[in-house]
Motif scaffolding. Structure first.
Motif, mmCIF file in Angstrom:
data_model
loop_
_atom_site.group_PDB
_atom_site.id
_atom_site.type_symbol
_atom_site.label_atom_id
_atom_site.label_comp_id
_atom_site.label_asym_id
_atom_site.label_seq_id
_atom_site.Cartn_x
_atom_site.Cartn_y
_atom_site.Cartn_z
ATOM 1 N N MET A 92 18.636 17.432 2.413
ATOM 2 C CA MET A 92 17.657 16.454 1.612
ATOM 3 C C MET A 92 16.109 16.485 2.292
ATOM 4 N N LEU A 93 15.339 16.364 1.613
ATOM 5 C CA LEU A 93 14.005 16.557 2.051
ATOM 6 C C LEU A 93 13.343 15.049 2.080
ATOM 7 N N VAL A 94 12.660 14.689 3.183
ATOM 8 C CA VAL A 94 12.217 13.297 3.347
ATOM 9 C C VAL A 94 10.639 13.465 3.844
ATOM 10 N N VAL A 95 9.824 12.673 3.048
ATOM 11 C CA VAL A 95 8.488 12.502 3.477
ATOM 12 C C VAL A 95 8.154 10.967 3.642
ATOM 13 N N GLU A 96 7.332 10.965 4.613
ATOM 14 C CA GLU A 96 6.825 9.352 4.799
ATOM 15 C C GLU A 96 5.457 9.359 5.039
ATOM 16 N N TYR A 97 4.884 8.146 5.056
ATOM 17 C CA TYR A 97 3.439 7.924 5.384
ATOM 18 C C TYR A 97 3.301 6.515 5.316
ATOM 19 N N GLN A 98 2.375 6.045 6.722
ATOM 20 C CA GLN A 98 2.374 4.585 6.757
ATOM 21 C C GLN A 98 0.754 4.372 6.926
ATOM 22 N N LYS A 99 0.073 3.228 6.215
ATOM 23 C CA LYS A 99 -1.135 2.845 6.375
ATOM 24 C C LYS A 99 -1.114 1.274 6.659
ATOM 25 N N GLN A 100 -2.229 0.860 7.072
ATOM 26 C CA GLN A 100 -2.609 -0.232 7.245
ATOM 27 C C GLN A 100 -3.759 -0.604 6.151
ATOM 28 N N ILE A 101 -3.264 -1.610 5.255
ATOM 29 C CA ILE A 101 -4.420 -1.926 4.450
ATOM 30 C C ILE A 101 -4.737 -3.339 4.268
ATOM 31 N N ALA A 102 -6.231 -3.540 4.103
ATOM 32 C CA ALA A 102 -6.743 -4.982 4.244
ATOM 33 C C ALA A 102 -6.614 -5.484 2.926
ATOM 34 N N CYS A 103 -5.452 -6.077 2.665
ATOM 35 C CA CYS A 103 -5.255 -7.130 1.710
ATOM 36 C C CYS A 103 -3.829 -7.489 1.627
ATOM 37 N N THR A 104 -3.521 -8.520 0.836
ATOM 38 C CA THR A 104 -2.257 -9.221 0.811
ATOM 39 C C THR A 104 -1.090 -8.234 -0.074
ATOM 40 N N THR A 105 0.168 -8.526 0.048
ATOM 41 C CA THR A 105 1.114 -7.735 -0.416
ATOM 42 C C THR A 105 1.140 -8.016 -2.112
ATOM 43 N N ASP A 106 0.541 -9.137 -2.581
ATOM 44 C CA ASP A 106 0.452 -9.494 -3.918
ATOM 45 C C ASP A 106 -0.486 -8.635 -4.675
ATOM 46 N N ILE A 107 -1.548 -8.404 -4.009
ATOM 47 C CA ILE A 107 -2.649 -7.440 -4.711
ATOM 48 C C ILE A 107 -2.119 -6.174 -4.710
ATOM 49 N N LEU A 108 -1.584 -5.728 -3.576
ATOM 50 C CA LEU A 108 -0.882 -4.261 -3.673
ATOM 51 C C LEU A 108 0.150 -4.288 -4.739
ATOM 52 N N LEU A 109 0.803 -5.102 -4.659
ATOM 53 C CA LEU A 109 1.919 -5.021 -5.894
ATOM 54 C C LEU A 109 1.330 -4.918 -7.232
ATOM 55 N N ASP A 110 0.475 -5.596 -7.338
ATOM 56 C CA ASP A 110 -0.259 -5.697 -8.689
ATOM 57 C C ASP A 110 -0.859 -4.253 -8.917
ATOM 58 N N ALA A 111 -1.472 -3.939 -8.023
ATOM 59 C CA ALA A 111 -2.131 -2.478 -8.398
ATOM 60 C C ALA A 111 -1.078 -1.457 -8.299
ATOM 61 N N LEU A 112 -0.135 -1.514 -7.803
ATOM 62 C CA LEU A 112 0.853 -0.539 -7.932
ATOM 63 C C LEU A 112 1.677 -0.527 -9.089
ATOM 64 N N LEU A 113 1.805 -1.499 -9.638
ATOM 65 C CA LEU A 113 2.618 -2.003 -10.929
ATOM 66 C C LEU A 113 1.789 -1.696 -12.311
ATOM 67 N N ASP A 114 0.452 -1.374 -11.995
ATOM 68 C CA ASP A 114 -0.531 -1.125 -12.993
ATOM 69 C C ASP A 114 -0.227 0.122 -13.390
ATOM 70 N N HIS A 115 0.742 0.589 -13.873
ATOM 71 C CA HIS A 115 1.091 1.885 -14.284
ATOM 72 C C HIS A 115 0.081 2.735 -14.862
ATOM 73 N N CYS A 116 -0.516 2.002 -15.841
ATOM 74 C CA CYS A 116 -1.624 3.011 -16.646
ATOM 75 C C CYS A 116 -2.849 3.091 -15.751
ATOM 76 N N ASN A 117 -2.984 2.736 -14.638
ATOM 77 C CA ASN A 117 -4.276 3.027 -13.778
ATOM 78 C C ASN A 117 -3.880 3.517 -12.656
ATOM 79 N N LEU A 118 -2.734 3.928 -12.336
ATOM 80 C CA LEU A 118 -2.158 4.622 -11.121
ATOM 81 C C LEU A 118 -2.991 5.869 -10.928
ATOM 82 N N ASP A 119 -3.635 6.463 -11.783
ATOM 83 C CA ASP A 119 -4.383 7.550 -11.786
ATOM 84 C C ASP A 119 -5.572 7.496 -10.647
#
Length: 142
Positions: free
Chosen positions: A1-28
């Motif tokens: 099994m291949l595993v890759v990971e990456y972590q980053k501190q981002i200056a916003c709330t979890t709700d903002i991140l969730l909205d951005a990452l569930l906006d599938h049509c704009n993930l590009d």
């Protein structure tokens, strides 16, 4: 099994991140791929959330991913039909710290015989780093 990971501190709330990452049509904006919704989220789930199936087009190939979990703790998804890799699972986890959110992105999968593991690992690593770095740049107060 291949595993890759990456972590980053981002200056916003979890709700903002969730909205951005569930906006599938704009993930590009974050990935070098195009996304198209094939099936909306399950009834009583947030838009783009659990049950949503999206088509991903990258490097001349297309495949389908399904969101298996989406809430304030993060997002999980899987590639359907074991193509282009087998048993692909993605996990994006959020951990709130003061004014920032620690985001952990983890992918695990099995490489097919025709793609050397080191090549697939490099491609996946670059993709998740790019995603989180672009996401972080979007909310960087500088």
């Amino acid at each position: 099994m291949l595993v890759v990971e990456y972590q980053k501190q981002i200056a916003c709330t979890t709700d903002i991140l969730l909205d951005a990452l569930l906006d599938h049509c704009n993930l590009d904006h974050f990935f070098n791929a195009k996304f198209k919704i094939l099936k909306p989220a399950d009834k009583d789930e947030m838009t783009g959330g659990k049950g949503c199936i999206r088509q991903v087009s990258i490097l001349g190939i297309s495949f389908e991913e399904q969101i298996t979990q989406a809430d304030h703790t993060g997002i999980c998804y899987r590639v359907l039909n074991d193509f282009p890799v087998r048993q692909h699972r993605g996990e994006i986890r959020f951990h709130k710290t003061d004014e920032h959110t620690q985001v952990s992105y983890r992918i695990q999968c099995q490489s097919p015989w025709y793609i050397p593991k080191f090549v697939l690992k490099a491609i996946l690593q670059k993709g998740i780093q790019q995603c989180l770095n672009r996401l972080g740049d979007m909310y960087d107060p500088r």
